[in-house]
Scaffold this active site. Sequence first.
Site, PDB file in Angstrom:
ATOM      1  N   HIS A 186      -0.011 -12.340   1.515  1.00 44.63           N
ATOM      2  CA  HIS A 186      -0.739 -11.379   0.696  1.00 44.63           C
ATOM      3  C   HIS A 186      -0.850 -11.848  -0.755  1.00 44.63           C
ATOM      4  CE1 HIS A 186      -1.344  -6.767  -0.146  1.00 44.63           C
ATOM      5  NE2 HIS A 186      -2.441  -7.481  -0.325  1.00 44.63           N
ATOM      6  N   TYR A 206       0.831  -1.197   0.000  1.00 44.48           N
ATOM      7  CA  TYR A 206       0.000   0.000   0.000  1.00 44.48           C
ATOM      8  C   TYR A 206       0.873   1.258   0.000  1.00 44.48           C
ATOM      9  CZ  TYR A 206      -3.559  -3.385   1.508  1.00 44.48           C
ATOM     10  OH  TYR A 206      -4.391  -4.472   1.609  1.00 44.48           O
TER      11      TYR A 206
END
Length: 350
Positions: free
Chosen positions: A162, A77
């Site tokens: 992830h 992010y």
Amino acid sequence: MSTGGGRTTDSGTADGTDTTGPTRAPIGGTTAWTTRIAFGAAGIGNLYREVTDAEAERALTTAWDRGIRSFDTAPHYGLGLSERRLGAFLRDRPRDAYTVSTKVGRLLVPAPGATGDDLADGFAVPATYRRAWDFSADGVRRSLEASLERLGLDRVDIVYLHDPDDHAEQALNEAYPALERLRAEGVVRAVGVGMNQTAVPTRFVTDTDIDAVLLAGRYTLLDQSGLAELLPAARRRGVSIVAGGVFNSGLLADPRPGATYDYAAAPPETLARAVRLREICERHGVPLRAAAARFPLGHPAVAGVLIGLRSAAEATDAADLLAHEIPPALWEELRREGHLPAAAPDPGHG
């Protein structure tokens, strides 16, 4: 990296806990927990557009003031920006008053001399790093150590693998055992996998001892595919589901032409379904966003919902959604029209 602490409580306010905020739910059989609404921090990593430091801080402060105490981030992010901003906000808050989850699987490799931005990967930040997929045991440790440095913390509560869609075997055979060791050492409290599909997470639930699945967009008012195998398996195994993507990347927040569904323009038939869902909700005096946020919480495997927030207004709205009264008649009508399967547990009305 150092060992973590024990279970927190909701009593009193000396530790900074807002006892009137969203209630907590445990993660699996661990001492980790989540508030029923958690703060998704991709937005403060400049997802799609720039957010200033001040705007990010106001979003986090508003969420905190409304009782949200669980925060989810990742190196991905904003090439670490989300972790840095979240860490700066949490620096002076009591460590046992909140929980943090981050992710492993993408290492950030410096890209000296690189120009341009990272918008090709969705983030309005300078392209000072490149992402390198790495689900090796060494990669897991290196990723977590770098995350802790950016966060300014000595531990996180939950670590997710992830998006190992194209790396499932390495994630199962190398990354997961590394996380299992970190959990046994007390470096993290809980481990899991975060994905926007159900098949690979179901393998993790049945074949490993993970504690949680961060499931994006697969148990929503528009897509209940997680109900077929993943959620029942998680329930049997005592694995907690954290439901992300409850608005299916925007369509259920504001169904209109051009709205996105699963990160692309919504197909006409899907848009029509979302518009119909909004009509039914409005007839019962309920914002579609409130029904979308509440729906996953009806399943006993779901510990909480994760909502991406980037502003104080969005944080206020998220907290209000949890408190909005939803009449049972709304869920009944959604079932009658075929929008909810009979197997989906009733989320209740309060």
